[in-house]
Design a protein around this motif. Structure first.
Motif, PDB file in Angstrom:
ATOM      1  N   SER A 167      37.099  45.486  45.179  1.00  0.00           N
ATOM      2  CA  SER A 167      35.949  44.840  45.832  1.00  0.00           C
ATOM      3  C   SER A 167      35.757  43.445  45.258  1.00  0.00           C
ATOM      4  N   GLN A 168      35.412  42.503  46.117  1.00  0.00           N
ATOM      5  CA  GLN A 168      35.019  41.170  45.657  1.00  0.00           C
ATOM      6  C   GLN A 168      33.509  41.201  45.489  1.00  0.00           C
ATOM      7  N   ILE A 169      33.059  41.509  44.271  1.00  0.00           N
ATOM      8  CA  ILE A 169      31.624  41.668  44.049  1.00  0.00           C
ATOM      9  C   ILE A 169      30.920  40.309  44.088  1.00  0.00           C
ATOM     10  N   PHE A 170      31.618  39.291  43.597  1.00  0.00           N
ATOM     11  CA  PHE A 170      31.109  37.914  43.700  1.00  0.00           C
ATOM     12  C   PHE A 170      32.045  37.160  44.638  1.00  0.00           C
ATOM     13  N   PHE A 205      36.918  43.560  41.458  1.00  0.00           N
ATOM     14  CA  PHE A 205      36.719  44.781  40.688  1.00  0.00           C
ATOM     15  C   PHE A 205      37.484  45.924  41.345  1.00  0.00           C
ATOM     16  N   CYS A 255      37.892  49.778  41.703  1.00  0.00           N
ATOM     17  CA  CYS A 255      37.147  51.015  41.464  1.00  0.00           C
ATOM     18  C   CYS A 255      38.009  51.969  40.645  1.00  0.00           C
ATOM     19  N   PRO A 256      37.479  52.462  39.520  1.00  0.00           N
ATOM     20  CA  PRO A 256      38.294  53.339  38.671  1.00  0.00           C
ATOM     21  C   PRO A 256      38.623  54.660  39.365  1.00  0.00           C
ATOM     22  N   LYS A 257      37.832  55.030  40.387  1.00  0.00           N
ATOM     23  CA  LYS A 257      38.065  56.311  41.047  1.00  0.00           C
ATOM     24  C   LYS A 257      39.089  56.195  42.179  1.00  0.00           C
ATOM     25  N   CYS A 258      38.876  55.237  43.092  1.00  0.00           N
ATOM     26  CA  CYS A 258      39.743  55.191  44.279  1.00  0.00           C
ATOM     27  C   CYS A 258      40.685  53.995  44.288  1.00  0.00           C
ATOM     28  N   PRO A 315      27.808  42.887  47.074  1.00  0.00           N
ATOM     29  CA  PRO A 315      28.541  41.654  47.384  1.00  0.00           C
ATOM     30  C   PRO A 315      27.818  40.777  48.403  1.00  0.00           C
ATOM     31  N   GLN A 374      29.304  51.246  36.273  1.00  0.00           N
ATOM     32  CA  GLN A 374      28.485  50.323  35.494  1.00  0.00           C
ATOM     33  C   GLN A 374      29.394  49.184  35.047  1.00  0.00           C
ATOM     34  N   ILE A 375      29.436  48.118  35.849  1.00  0.00           N
ATOM     35  CA  ILE A 375      30.376  47.030  35.554  1.00  0.00           C
ATOM     36  C   ILE A 375      29.915  46.245  34.331  1.00  0.00           C
ATOM     37  N   LEU A 412      37.059  41.757  36.828  1.00  0.00           N
ATOM     38  CA  LEU A 412      35.950  42.485  36.202  1.00  0.00           C
ATOM     39  C   LEU A 412      36.472  43.782  35.601  1.00  0.00           C
ATOM     40  N   MET A 420      35.170  37.232  36.495  1.00  0.00           N
ATOM     41  CA  MET A 420      34.549  38.204  37.431  1.00  0.00           C
ATOM     42  C   MET A 420      35.205  38.147  38.807  1.00  0.00           C
ATOM     43  N   PRO A 444      34.750  46.847  33.106  1.00  0.00           N
ATOM     44  CA  PRO A 444      33.556  47.239  32.336  1.00  0.00           C
ATOM     45  C   PRO A 444      33.805  47.235  30.826  1.00  0.00           C
ATOM     46  N   ASN A 464      40.259  51.054  45.009  1.00  0.00           N
ATOM     47  CA  ASN A 464      39.957  50.032  46.007  1.00  0.00           C
ATOM     48  C   ASN A 464      39.396  48.791  45.297  1.00  0.00           C
ATOM     49  N   PRO A 505      27.992  47.350  31.410  1.00  0.00           N
ATOM     50  CA  PRO A 505      27.441  48.614  30.890  1.00  0.00           C
ATOM     51  C   PRO A 505      26.234  48.395  29.958  1.00  0.00           C
ATOM     52  N   CYS A 555      34.575  54.716  48.236  1.00  0.00           N
ATOM     53  CA  CYS A 555      34.435  56.114  47.807  1.00  0.00           C
ATOM     54  C   CYS A 555      33.024  56.460  47.318  1.00  0.00           C
TER      55      CYS A 555
END
Lengths: 233, 233
Positions: free
Chosen positions: B157-160, B148, B150-153, A186, A158-159, B184, B145, B186, B155, A161, A153
């Motif tokens: 994600s594997q950031i690491f 993560f 997403c607070p909006k959608c 990633p 800010q993961i 993760l 970690m 925030p 979805n 912060p 999206c």
């Protein structure tokens, strides 16, 4: 010509990140030969001296310092333009030793990496304090893990912060340069794990642009530093 | 009754994370008094001995080891059920010293923290290797970690990214327990920076549920360990 020296003796990650796992250090008439990623990039790490990448180096300070001295004295780096030294976190044996052993070489300075949270900035202030105490110039600070854009999206989170203003505020307060902010991507982790160059793998990523900018600023700093040194000689 | 001892001498983050910055250690007739977060949670850290939280402790191994010995010998912890020791990364002075100084006390074991990427797992394999060498049981591994949302959608994600299977695969291969995965959030970073308890601040977060699970598994391990020790005595 660039040389990369990994002095994280107990947690050497450079061989894996540079795609050099399994490589060995060779002895030549003029000393130890670094392992070459490309013709113009030689690397040295305790990782090349272990029989397995999972081997633990269970050494106290004096033994670690001895190896750092050997790396600086016995490696035939050839004719190099830059020697980059990667240190573990902290302000202890590795840091004191490398500064002491290189004191006659007029080190250009330190690049200090942080994440945006105050818990990290506190450690980084200690590192900057260390640099001042040992008279090592601070080239600047890099803020890593500086926000994440959701691939679905495009919302930015800010993961980690910056509750106290992040590296930007800290740099202003301490009068040191902020070299740049690198967003979370990633692909960075993937490239490190695979030993590939993130800059080649993701040339269009905002993180790549940020890295390129940071590299350019460091180069400019070093050029300036050398110019001033020549003037004073 | 829980005691928390921070032996990260050059990067003590515990005072800030526990909301104890600016606190001082007091001398009593029976030794140094820990700083209490709550009645049942005492803390000791080199951070309480510094005049400013930005002060760098520029000490080589032997001096760090001396302070760790003092923390273990001269602090009046009172009657405690658990002593938790927080170490810096690595397999060097701090780790060797604490294991050596506590060897007569039959330490329950080590909890090892990693992130999902192979670059971190490689360091963690070294730590596990260290534990085996010094005959310290491994209670288990925590993956931090770990994705993560997403607070909006919403979805994930594997950031690491766990390019080699993450902590789960590593634990299977090395036959050690995976205590849990902490996603993760925030709010974790914010709570640490503010010295607040994330578990109280975000009681509904998936990370809190994960932490609670991990704590329970560690308690069960320790109960079991003590039961077996009593049997063999």
């Amino acid at each position: 010509q660039v040389a990369l020296l990994d002095i994280d003796i107990c947690g050497p990650s450079i061989p894996k990140m540079m795609g050099l796992e399994g490589e060995q250090v060779h002895q030549s008439g003029s000393g130890w030969s670094p392992v070459y990623v490309e013709e113009n990039l030689g690397v040295m790490s305790v990782g090349f001296l272990l029989s397995s990448p999972d081997d633990a180096v269970i050494w106290r300070g004096p033994k670690k310092n001895g190896l750092i001295k050997q790396f600086l004295r016995d490696v035939d780096w050839g004719d190099i333009d830059y020697l980059i030294v990667d240190t573990p976190p902290g302000t202890s044996d590795e840091h004191l030793s490398v500064v002491q052993y290189l004191s006659a070489a007029h080190v250009d300075g330190a690049v200090i990496i942080t994440t945006p949270q105050e818990v990290s900035l506190q450690d980084v202030r200690k590192e900057i304090n260390f640099c001042h105490k040992v008279k090592l110039p601070v080239i600047g600070v890099v803020e890593n893990m500086s926000g994440f854009v959701c691939p679905k999206c495009k919302n930015e989170s800010q993961i980690f912060p910056p509750t106290t203003g992040g590296a930007e505020k800290m740099c202003q307060n301490l009068n040191v340069s902020l070299l740049g902010k690198v967003p979370l991507d990633p692909q960075i982790g993937k490239s490190c794990d695979k030993g590939q160059s993130f800059l080649s793998e993701a040339p269009e990523s905002p993180a790549t642009l940020s890295y390129r900018n940071i590299i350019q600023r460091i180069q400019e700093y070093c050029d300036q530093h050398h110019f001033q040194e020549e003037k004073t000689l």
